[in-house]
Design a protein around this motif. Structure first.
Motif, PDB file in Angstrom:
ATOM      1  N   VAL A 210      17.606   7.806   3.700  1.00 20.04           N
ATOM      2  CA  VAL A 210      17.283   7.420   2.319  1.00 20.04           C
ATOM      3  C   VAL A 210      15.999   6.618   2.407  1.00 20.04           C
ATOM      4  O   VAL A 210      15.929   5.615   3.119  1.00 20.04           O
ATOM      5  N   MET A 211      14.968   7.041   1.668  1.00 21.73           N
ATOM      6  CA  MET A 211      13.613   6.584   1.993  1.00 21.73           C
ATOM      7  C   MET A 211      12.741   6.384   0.762  1.00 21.73           C
ATOM      8  O   MET A 211      13.022   6.868  -0.336  1.00 21.73           O
ATOM      9  N   GLU A 212      11.663   5.668   1.002  1.00 18.86           N
ATOM     10  CA  GLU A 212      10.551   5.511   0.062  1.00 18.86           C
ATOM     11  C   GLU A 212       9.304   6.040   0.746  1.00 18.86           C
ATOM     12  O   GLU A 212       9.042   5.733   1.918  1.00 18.86           O
ATOM     13  N   THR A 213       8.511   6.861   0.041  1.00 17.25           N
ATOM     14  CA  THR A 213       7.324   7.479   0.626  1.00 17.25           C
ATOM     15  C   THR A 213       6.073   7.042  -0.128  1.00 17.25           C
ATOM     16  O   THR A 213       6.092   6.925  -1.353  1.00 17.25           O
ATOM     17  N   TYR A 214       4.983   6.821   0.603  1.00 13.98           N
ATOM     18  CA  TYR A 214       3.699   6.400   0.041  1.00 13.98           C
ATOM     19  C   TYR A 214       2.636   7.455   0.290  1.00 13.98           C
ATOM     20  O   TYR A 214       2.765   8.272   1.204  1.00 13.98           O
ATOM     21  N   GLN A 215       1.601   7.398  -0.506  1.00 10.15           N
ATOM     22  CA  GLN A 215       0.495   8.315  -0.302  1.00 10.15           C
ATOM     23  C   GLN A 215      -0.115   8.081   1.075  1.00 10.15           C
ATOM     24  O   GLN A 215      -0.333   6.937   1.486  1.00 10.15           O
ATOM     25  N   VAL A 216      -0.407   9.171   1.777  1.00 10.98           N
ATOM     26  CA  VAL A 216      -1.016   9.068   3.098  1.00 10.98           C
ATOM     27  C   VAL A 216      -2.320   8.288   3.021  1.00 10.98           C
ATOM     28  O   VAL A 216      -2.656   7.522   3.925  1.00 10.98           O
TER      29      VAL A 216
END
Length: 272
Positions: A143-149
């Motif tokens: 279960v995660m949060e993703t950011y712009q590369v």
């Protein structure tokens, strides 16, 4: 702290998406994981591996700020996910792999779910409510949060902490079996070029009871880190669950046993 046998196997990516390959031997042109199935550690992401995923975990677009400072190139940021009013952009990793529960149940049954719960939390009400059913060795759930590369989060010198609780069984209104034989830890993913990705993990804990437990992750001293991991370039972070490896996979080895349907609350993911 001993290194985990129950970690992500390899991290694979294309230039436009982050993909977590959760099982089997690591692939990719610039490295890979170990050879012990889902029980291996995170590997180094390859730029052109055999499992490049056009739709990986998260993606390069639509970063969730979640109250965070994303100016990774100029200042150290912070993490402050209190889940007081919503999920703050957290999602289940959907990467397709036989060991990843987030890819969907093979039999078409209900898959894992993450939702906001405004009545339960630590230290105050409001948390993520995660439900899943584990049926085999070497299964994982992220279960995660993703950011712009292009907008990584700088967590240099930071320690992440969070609170987690395995709810009681059906008799206690928890909605799960009330037990889990696997482990759980915090993790983070970094990149310096948007092509290769490197994972690191905090120490593993078990969930032996139905009380709140603390998770910690000193990014300068992880329990495990792939060579190349950079705390200043975080593009993905969250919590990972994993069932044990089958240590003696032969005909004499007992089966996994009854499915473990768990109900978990996750709260207060912050940095200090």
């Amino acid at each position: 702290m001993a290194k985990s046998r129950f970690s992500m196997m390899a991290v694979l990516a294309t230039s436009s998406a982050v993909g977590l390959f959760l099982g089997g031997a690591g692939c990719g042109s610039s490295g890979g994981g170990g050879a012990a199935g889902a029980g291996g550690h995170a590997g180094t992401g390859g730029a052109g591996g055999a499992h490049d995923a056009a739709a990986g975990s998260g993606g390069a677009g639509g970063a969730h700020d979640g109250g965070m400072d994303l100016a990774a190139d100029t200042a150290v940021g912070s993490v402050n996910f209190t889940f007081n009013t919503d999920t703050q952009g957290f999602m289940i990793d959907p990467f397709i792999s036989p060991t990843n529960l987030g890819a969907g149940a093979a039999d078409g049954g209900a898959g894992p779910v993450v939702a906001f719960d405004g009545t339960t939390g630590m230290p105050t009400p409001g948390s993520l409510h995660i439900t899943a059913t584990f049926t085999e060795f070497n299964q994982v759930l992220i279960v995660m949060e993703t950011y712009q590369v292009g907008l990584p989060l700088n967590l240099t010198g930071k320690t992440l902490s969070a609170q987690i609780r395995l709810d009681g069984g059906a008799a206690d209104g928890g909605g799960g079996s009330g037990s889990f034989s696997g482990i759980v830890h915090l993790y983070a993913l970094s990149t310096v070029d948007g092509v290769s990705f490197f994972a690191a993990e905090g120490p593993n804990i078990s969930l032996p009871d139905n009380n709140w437990h603390s998770l910690t992750f000193d990014l300068a001293h992880p329990g495990f880190a792939a060579p190349g991991f950079q705390p200043s370039q975080i593009v993905n972070l969250g919590v990972q669950f994993a069932t044990p490896s089958n240590t003696a996979p032969d005909a004499a080895t007992p089966a996994f046993g009854a499915p473990q349907s768990i109900s978990v609350h996750f709260d207060s993911l912050i940095s200090n």
